[in-house]
Each structure stands twice: as C-alpha cells, then as structure tokens.
Scaffold this active site. Structure first.
Site, PDB file in Angstrom:
ATOM      1  N   LYS A   3     -13.202 -33.972  57.121  1.00  0.00           N
ATOM      2  CA  LYS A   3     -14.399 -33.189  56.807  1.00  0.00           C
ATOM      3  C   LYS A   3     -14.378 -31.769  57.364  1.00  0.00           C
ATOM      4  O   LYS A   3     -14.992 -30.858  56.809  1.00  0.00           O
ATOM      5  CB  LYS A   3     -15.640 -33.924  57.318  1.00  0.00           C
ATOM      6  CG  LYS A   3     -15.934 -35.251  56.629  1.00  0.00           C
ATOM      7  CD  LYS A   3     -16.345 -35.061  55.190  1.00  0.00           C
ATOM      8  CE  LYS A   3     -16.847 -36.357  54.567  1.00  0.00           C
ATOM      9  NZ  LYS A   3     -17.248 -36.177  53.150  1.00  0.00           N
ATOM     10  N   GLU A  56     -25.935 -32.735  54.720  1.00  0.00           N
ATOM     11  CA  GLU A  56     -26.254 -34.158  54.693  1.00  0.00           C
ATOM     12  C   GLU A  56     -25.085 -34.907  55.328  1.00  0.00           C
ATOM     13  O   GLU A  56     -23.968 -34.402  55.394  1.00  0.00           O
ATOM     14  CB  GLU A  56     -26.466 -34.626  53.250  1.00  0.00           C
ATOM     15  CG  GLU A  56     -25.207 -35.044  52.498  1.00  0.00           C
ATOM     16  CD  GLU A  56     -24.168 -33.939  52.318  1.00  0.00           C
ATOM     17  OE1 GLU A  56     -22.960 -34.275  52.225  1.00  0.00           O
ATOM     18  OE2 GLU A  56     -24.532 -32.756  52.268  1.00  0.00           O
ATOM     19  N   SER A 114      -8.122 -40.889  56.284  1.00  0.00           N
ATOM     20  CA  SER A 114      -9.151 -39.848  56.263  1.00  0.00           C
ATOM     21  C   SER A 114      -9.950 -39.708  57.543  1.00  0.00           C
ATOM     22  O   SER A 114     -10.567 -38.674  57.786  1.00  0.00           O
ATOM     23  CB  SER A 114     -10.112 -40.099  55.103  1.00  0.00           C
ATOM     24  OG  SER A 114     -10.646 -41.417  55.172  1.00  0.00           O
TER      25      SER A 114
END
Length: 466
Positions: free
Chosen positions: A161, A183, A450
């Site tokens: 991210k 969010e 991830s």
C-alpha cells in the site's frame, strides 16, 4: 525518470483530456455509493456515441492486447470504469487527472518519488525463492513448479500500500492540498496513508468500519500513533464498503482543500488507472528480477484480489505477454453457496459502486449484498473495473478460497518459510494447493506476497490451534 535501478517510477498508459459521460440521477435498481442514508437511488448514465465506439473498438481487438485501451479516453476499460459521481467532484477529478499526466513528465517529481521509494519505502523488494514451499508441492516423481514470492511485505509499513500512498501524497502537495482523507479495511492502507502524512506534514483523517477497527486494533493504534484521526463508521456493515462511502461523502463536502488517497484500483477515473500505475513498480521489478534470476519471464502470476491493487500492480506489466498466466484469488468466505463470501468476480453482476461500473455483489433489486471474509482487506462487495475487464476478455483467471483454506495457508507458510503472511495474501497462497498439481515441471510461479501477518495474529488466534 528514476535515479537508480531500484525504484521504478510510473508512466501513464493513455493520453490526457478524459471526455466525460453525461450523468443523471434517477430511482433505479443499480447500486451506488452516493446515496443518502434515508432512501435509495442510483446514478444512471446516458453514454455518448463516441464512448460506445471506443468500447466497440476494444471488443473488436479481441485477444490482441496491444490494441486494448486500458483505459480509453473516457476512463473506461471496455464497458467498465467511468465516472459516476456528483457534479461536485467532477472538477476535482479532472484536476487530479491533469496533474497526474503532468507529473509523469516532470523530472523533479520523478526523481523525488524514486528517491523516496528507494530510501524510505525500501524498494526494490526481493523476488524470493520459496524453497521449502516448492518442495512441499513437489510430486512423487520429483517434478513440480518453482514458487517465488514478490516480497511486498518487506516494504516500510509491511505491505504494498505504501507505493501508492507515497505517490499520491506527493501529488497532493503539488496540488496544494494539505488535508488528506482515506478509507481502510485491513488497516494497511490507513497505516500507509498516516505514515506518508506524518512524513510530509499533512493532516490525515482515516475512515474505517467499526467492525474492522475491532479486528484490526493494532493498525488502529499505529494510525493514531502516527498522528492520524481514525473515524469509525457504524453504518451499513461497518466494513470497507461503508468506510469508502463515508470518505467520499467527506470529499464531496471538503473538495476544495482535501485530497482523497483512495487505496485500491476502484472508484471513478482516474483512480483505477492512477493507483495501478503507482503500483506498477511491482511488476516492473518482477520482470527485471526474473530476467536476472532465470533469464526469462514468470509462467504464472498469482495475487489476492479484494479491490485489486496489489494484483494489478503485478499484472499490468505482463498483460501483453500472452504466455504469462495471470491468476487472481478472491475470498470465498464460508463458501460460494453460503451467501457469506466476497467473491465478486466469481458470483457478482455488473453494476455501479463508488463511482465506477464493475462487477458487484448485489441482489435482484440491485442492492449491495453484505460481503464476508475473515480478511478485512478482501471484505468488499466490488472490485476494480480493470479486473472486470480482464475477466470478460479472458486475459486473467479468477478463483476463490474459503476462510478455512486461507487459515491453513497462513499456518503452512509460516511453518515452511518462516514468513507470517497477511490473511489477504494467505488467500493467494491457499490457491497453490489447487494450482500446483496442474502445472508442468519447472513452471515458475510468482506470487505477490502483498503484506505481512502481524496485524492478523489476533484474528488467527481465535481459529487456529498451534
């Protein structure tokens, strides 16, 4: 322009000046996130002839991926994507798109981004050979695939991210926006956004579903420690969908001084394209590393899919390489027939959510069906429009994994490789159980690792006996 080989920068895929569809609001069965709490209505769309012409050209291109427009000048991937938003946001989206294209050729911006990715994020992330997991899937005759992890879990903040958050924070600074909203579901995007806001001195407000705050309490503390205000969302299912809706409501109200760092390849154009391109460094590094390690390309790419950012970050570089299989893995929750899952591409229908057309989990009346996954990051009833496009065009394959299967993979990989995966990543890892027996000997599988699983330990404790 990258300053070194360790931090690739983004290059947009299509030209600027996105033309817009004509929008009108009316009572309808199609779902939308821009809905007053008191009643349900939707955004329908009258599409101009040239929009349809672009979609038909893409369809006519068939399997020739080099002719596909991803997206076209309307922000559409075939029939998916677009801008289904209130008029209030149209200027902000156009401003954002213009800035995005401008910065793609801005050498100062590219150098700054490349430097931060290298020295702050810690790129490039390793392409790691999972030797013991490879041995685990070796067949009795000694044959089997070779499994590699693209180690995004080693990035600063522990997930992919941060790639997008850093780039969008820099973009927001260039736009003069000092108030940032975001969010988050699993909390990793929230932590990444809070991190970059601390780094650049920006005000940070994170919207998070109350249910997700409970199961991701560690990440809530991390965000607050970093100086962010975390606003719990109690409406709806109190998960990622509702947090996204609240963030969009905030943006509509405060659009003049606020930038919304959307965390996935979802939402209205240009977000699906922009977030993908900021994560495309994952695939670019993978191509280069594969060439260095074995002199070729991966045979199979595997990634979990909720909204789909980590998967698109890996896939984008290889879409035109027809010989490379691309596999996305969704959350089957309690099972596809249970009604408690988040397998949007497997069981969903086309509709509009959070500003874009894509596959959604919806009932016969067009109302959103509550999704379920043990993983907060996959607990979303929609998916990025480019994934919907790749599914319909047959370029990518999408499968699903249950909570139980993901938990078993969580434990298996921890014990075989000494790496605790995020529950999101565990879904991709679980699919190897079905995939590996079907692959030829020596096939090279690259799985996007991830995120790390520290955040999920409290959830896993409830289910696993170790």
């Amino acid at each position: 322009m990258a300053t070194s080989g360790t931090a690739s920068t983004f290059r947009p895929s299509v030209s600027a000046s996105s033309r817009l569809t004509h929008l009108r609001s009316s009572p309808s069965k199609a779902p939308t996130s821009f809905t007053p709490r008191s009643r349900s209505f939707s955004v329908s769309c009258t599409i101009a002839k040239d929009v349809m012409a672009d979609a038909e050209k893409t369809k006519a291109a068939g399997s020739d991926t080099t002719m596909w427009k991803r997206p076209d000048s309307f922000g559409r991937f075939g029939k998916f994507g677009g801008k289904y938003v209130p008029e209030t946001l149209m200027h902000a989206l156009s401003e954002l798109e213009t800035a995005f294209y401008s910065l793609a050729t801005d050498d100062d911006f590219q150098r700054e981004l490349a430097g931060i990715l290298k020295d702050y994020v810690g790129r490039e992330s390793p392409l790691y050979f999972a030797e013991r997991l490879t041995e685990h899937y070796r067949r009795e005759n000694g044959q089997g695939p070779l499994i590699y992890f693209k180690r995004e879990d080693l990035n600063h903040t522990g997930a992919h991210k941060i790639n997008n958050a850093v780039a969008q924070a820099l973009l927001a600074k260039r736009l003069g926006k000092k108030r940032i909203i975001a969010e988050t579901g699993a909390g990793q995007h929230g932590v990444a956004t809070a991190t970059v806001c601390a780094r650049f001195g920006l005000q940070c407000i994170i919207y998070m579903g109350a249910q997700d705050m409970e199961r991701q309490a560690l990440n809530v503390f991390r965000m607050r420690l970093l100086g962010a205000e975390v606003r719990g969302v109690h409406s709806g299912t109190a998960t990622l969908k509702d947090a996204t809706s609240e963030a969009i409501r905030d943006w509509v109200t405060n659009v003049e001084d606020t930038h919304y760092i959307l965390g996935s390849v979802a939402g209205p154009h240009p977000y699906p394209m922009m977030v993908r391109d900021f994560h495309a460094v994952i695939g670019k590094e993978t191509r280069r590393q594969a060439l260095e390690k074995w002199g070729g390309k991966p045979d199979v790419l595997v990634a979990c899919v909720g909204g789909g950012s980590n998967a698109m970050g890996l896939f984008h570089e290889f879409v035109d390489d027809a010989e490379v299989r691309m596999i996305g893995v969704e959350a089957a929750g309690f099972g596809l027939d249970s009604g408690k899952h988040a397998a949007t591409l497997t069981k969903g229908d086309v509709g509009v959510l959070h500003g874009a057309m894509s596959y959604l989990l919806q009932d016969d009346d067009g109302q959103i069906i509550e999704p379920h996954s043990i993983s907060a990051g996959l607990d979303y009833p929609g998916v990025g429009p480019e994934h919907s496009f790749l599914k319909d065009m047959g370029r990518a394959e999408y499968y699903s994994v249950t909570d139980e299967e993901a938990l078993e993979a969580f434990k298996r990989v921890s014990r075989l490789e000494g790496i605790i995966p995020a529950l999101e990543t565990s879904h991709a890892l679980a699919h190897l159980e079905k995939l590996c027996p079907t692959l030829p000997d020596g096939a090279r599988v690259v799985l996007n690792f991830s995120g790390r699983g520290d955040k999920d330990v409290q959830t896993a404790i409830k289910y696993l006996e170790v």
